[in-house]
Write a protein that holds these residues in place. Structure first.
Motif, PDB file in Angstrom:
ATOM      1  N   PHE A  57       1.027  -1.235   0.083  1.00 19.26           N
ATOM      2  CA  PHE A  57      -0.637   0.104  -0.149  1.00 19.26           C
ATOM      3  C   PHE A  57       0.534   1.669   0.277  1.00 19.26           C
ATOM      4  O   PHE A  57       0.391   2.023  -0.496  1.00 19.26           O
ATOM      5  CB  PHE A  57      -1.015  -0.048   1.115  1.00 19.26           C
ATOM      6  N   PRO A  58       1.981   1.296   1.001  1.00 21.12           N
ATOM      7  CA  PRO A  58       2.910   2.730   0.669  1.00 21.12           C
ATOM      8  C   PRO A  58       3.374   2.964  -0.297  1.00 21.12           C
ATOM      9  O   PRO A  58       3.540   3.649  -1.097  1.00 21.12           O
ATOM     10  CB  PRO A  58       3.843   2.430   2.122  1.00 21.12           C
ATOM     11  N   ARG A  59       3.299   1.961  -1.095  1.00 21.34           N
ATOM     12  CA  ARG A  59       4.095   2.183  -2.349  1.00 21.34           C
ATOM     13  C   ARG A  59       3.169   2.614  -3.281  1.00 21.34           C
ATOM     14  O   ARG A  59       3.168   3.616  -4.372  1.00 21.34           O
ATOM     15  CB  ARG A  59       4.273  -0.234  -2.447  1.00 21.34           C
ATOM     16  N   PHE A  60       1.961   2.148  -3.434  1.00 19.22           N
ATOM     17  CA  PHE A  60       0.840   2.213  -4.006  1.00 19.22           C
ATOM     18  C   PHE A  60       0.619   3.676  -4.037  1.00 19.22           C
ATOM     19  O   PHE A  60       0.673   4.402  -4.558  1.00 19.22           O
ATOM     20  CB  PHE A  60      -0.500   2.029  -4.339  1.00 19.22           C
ATOM     21  N   LEU A  61       0.819   4.802  -2.823  1.00 19.70           N
ATOM     22  CA  LEU A  61       0.746   6.111  -2.634  1.00 19.70           C
ATOM     23  C   LEU A  61       2.357   6.484  -2.352  1.00 19.70           C
ATOM     24  O   LEU A  61       1.762   7.969  -3.319  1.00 19.70           O
ATOM     25  CB  LEU A  61       0.502   6.395  -0.637  1.00 19.70           C
ATOM     26  N   VAL A  62       3.027   6.278  -3.528  1.00 16.75           N
ATOM     27  CA  VAL A  62       4.111   6.723  -2.857  1.00 16.75           C
ATOM     28  C   VAL A  62       3.966   7.275  -4.877  1.00 16.75           C
ATOM     29  O   VAL A  62       4.584   8.050  -5.595  1.00 16.75           O
ATOM     30  CB  VAL A  62       5.605   6.318  -3.139  1.00 16.75           C
ATOM     31  N   TRP A  81      12.592   7.145 -10.517  1.00 18.41           N
ATOM     32  CA  TRP A  81      13.449   6.964  -9.586  1.00 18.41           C
ATOM     33  C   TRP A  81      11.900   6.939  -8.083  1.00 18.41           C
ATOM     34  O   TRP A  81      12.101   6.648  -7.409  1.00 18.41           O
ATOM     35  CB  TRP A  81      13.852   8.235  -8.942  1.00 18.41           C
ATOM     36  N   VAL A  82      10.863   7.357  -8.641  1.00 19.16           N
ATOM     37  CA  VAL A  82      10.039   7.150  -8.547  1.00 19.16           C
ATOM     38  C   VAL A  82       9.637   5.569  -8.317  1.00 19.16           C
ATOM     39  O   VAL A  82       9.399   4.825  -6.837  1.00 19.16           O
ATOM     40  CB  VAL A  82       7.856   8.053  -8.760  1.00 19.16           C
ATOM     41  N   VAL A  83       9.947   4.707  -9.266  1.00 15.44           N
ATOM     42  CA  VAL A  83       9.783   3.545  -8.669  1.00 15.44           C
ATOM     43  C   VAL A  83      10.571   2.764  -7.391  1.00 15.44           C
ATOM     44  O   VAL A  83       9.988   2.156  -7.131  1.00 15.44           O
ATOM     45  CB  VAL A  83      10.415   2.339 -10.618  1.00 15.44           C
ATOM     46  N   PHE A  84      11.803   3.136  -7.337  1.00  9.62           N
ATOM     47  CA  PHE A  84      12.745   3.257  -7.048  1.00  9.62           C
ATOM     48  C   PHE A  84      12.458   3.347  -5.939  1.00  9.62           C
ATOM     49  O   PHE A  84      12.438   2.732  -4.099  1.00  9.62           O
ATOM     50  CB  PHE A  84      14.063   3.514  -7.081  1.00  9.62           C
ATOM     51  N   ILE A  85      12.433   4.510  -5.359  1.00 11.80           N
ATOM     52  CA  ILE A  85      11.197   4.747  -3.818  1.00 11.80           C
ATOM     53  C   ILE A  85      10.346   3.781  -3.157  1.00 11.80           C
ATOM     54  O   ILE A  85       9.869   3.424  -2.331  1.00 11.80           O
ATOM     55  CB  ILE A  85      10.689   6.778  -4.169  1.00 11.80           C
ATOM     56  N   ALA A  86       9.017   4.184  -4.942  1.00 10.48           N
ATOM     57  CA  ALA A  86       8.209   3.340  -4.040  1.00 10.48           C
ATOM     58  C   ALA A  86       8.431   1.947  -3.606  1.00 10.48           C
ATOM     59  O   ALA A  86       7.863   1.009  -2.828  1.00 10.48           O
ATOM     60  CB  ALA A  86       6.719   3.231  -5.194  1.00 10.48           C
ATOM     61  N   ILE A  87       9.402   1.254  -3.934  1.00 10.16           N
ATOM     62  CA  ILE A  87       9.278  -0.392  -4.263  1.00 10.16           C
ATOM     63  C   ILE A  87      10.146  -0.578  -2.707  1.00 10.16           C
ATOM     64  O   ILE A  87      10.148  -1.785  -2.048  1.00 10.16           O
ATOM     65  CB  ILE A  87      10.163  -1.374  -5.382  1.00 10.16           C
ATOM     66  N   SER A  88      11.410   0.206  -2.184  1.00 14.57           N
ATOM     67  CA  SER A  88      11.538   0.452  -1.297  1.00 14.57           C
ATOM     68  C   SER A  88      10.639   0.745  -0.052  1.00 14.57           C
ATOM     69  O   SER A  88      11.214   0.772   1.517  1.00 14.57           O
ATOM     70  CB  SER A  88      12.487   1.961  -1.008  1.00 14.57           C
ATOM     71  N   THR A  89       9.847   1.677  -0.644  1.00 15.98           N
ATOM     72  CA  THR A  89       9.393   1.240   0.821  1.00 15.98           C
ATOM     73  C   THR A  89       8.509   0.200   1.773  1.00 15.98           C
ATOM     74  O   THR A  89       7.754   0.279   2.739  1.00 15.98           O
ATOM     75  CB  THR A  89       7.744   2.755   0.716  1.00 15.98           C
ATOM     76  N   THR A  90       8.174  -0.879   0.404  1.00 16.91           N
ATOM     77  CA  THR A  90       7.923  -2.638   0.989  1.00 16.91           C
ATOM     78  C   THR A  90       8.859  -2.718   1.854  1.00 16.91           C
ATOM     79  O   THR A  90       9.137  -3.731   2.683  1.00 16.91           O
ATOM     80  CB  THR A  90       8.033  -3.408  -0.434  1.00 16.91           C
ATOM     81  N   LEU A  91      10.264  -2.663   1.927  1.00 17.15           N
ATOM     82  CA  LEU A  91      11.232  -3.046   3.402  1.00 17.15           C
ATOM     83  C   LEU A  91      10.537  -3.045   4.097  1.00 17.15           C
ATOM     84  O   LEU A  91      10.673  -3.792   5.170  1.00 17.15           O
ATOM     85  CB  LEU A  91      12.234  -2.698   2.762  1.00 17.15           C
ATOM     86  N   PRO A  92      10.092  -1.364   4.763  1.00 18.96           N
ATOM     87  CA  PRO A  92      10.360  -2.405   6.090  1.00 18.96           C
ATOM     88  C   PRO A  92       9.386  -3.230   7.183  1.00 18.96           C
ATOM     89  O   PRO A  92       8.799  -3.596   7.655  1.00 18.96           O
ATOM     90  CB  PRO A  92       9.912  -0.507   6.979  1.00 18.96           C
TER      91      PRO A  92
END
Length: 183
Positions: A57-62, A81-92
């Motif tokens: 869900f955070p990935r979607f929001l980003v 960069w949006v793709v990278f930032i978005a997928i990085s939000t899945t890690l936590p």
């Protein structure tokens, strides 16, 4: 990541050089995605699809929140960069879920992947060193690029072999164990 410039120049042509940074950003994104994808399967298998949703869900929001401003400001590179930032939000949530469901901490995951991390760093170094050799540049074209790739891989394999003889970090033993497990 290291081979992208040569691949672009020698496989699809020098007119495509502007995509080098885009592909490199997407390679980093794919690395993070390869980790996140394992979490989704684990969460489903452990009957916790809610964690898969919470992870994505955070990935979607980003993506929704950043795609327009980043693309407007930095064009395709911004979108990458949006793709990278978005997928990085899945890690936590990935690390939380993996810890909660199977008891693995961040350091357990790091320790289990230490050989892969070392091998990747050594491969990047082999590509960097091979690219700097003057003799290969003289060959030029696709032949020079193929020689560059082969030299980098041979250099990496040699260093990994020595590493396996001097330490417990033996990638060839890992490969033998994996291929033996398939039988």
């Amino acid at each position: 990541w290291m081979a992208v410039p040569g691949l672009v120049e020698h496989v699809i042509g020098p007119k495509w050089e502007p995509i080098i940074n885009l592909v490199r950003i997407l390679v980093l994104s794919a690395f993070v995605r390869s980790i996140a994808a394992l979490g989704g399967a684990l969460f489903q298998a452990c009957a916790r699809p809610d964690l898969d949703f919470k992870m994505n869900f955070p990935r979607f929001l980003v993506i929704v929140g950043l795609i327009y401003p980043f693309t407007k400001e930095w064009q395709l590179e911004g979108a990458c960069w949006v793709v990278f930032i978005a997928i990085s939000t899945t890690l936590p949530i990935w690390f939380y879920g993996v810890n909660k469901l199977v008891g693995l901490s961040f350091f357990d995951v790091l320790r289990a992947n230490f050989l892969a991390l070392i091998g990747s760093a050594l491969l990047a170094g082999a590509f960097h060193l091979s690219g700097g050799l003057v003799g290969l540049a003289a060959l030029g074209g696709l032949l020079g690029f193929a020689a560059y790739l082969l030299l980098a891989i041979a250099l990496w394999a040699g260093v990994m072999w020595v590493l396996g003889r001097l330490t417990p970090l033996d990638i060839f033993a890992e490969i033998r164990a994996l291929t033996g497990a398939q039988k």
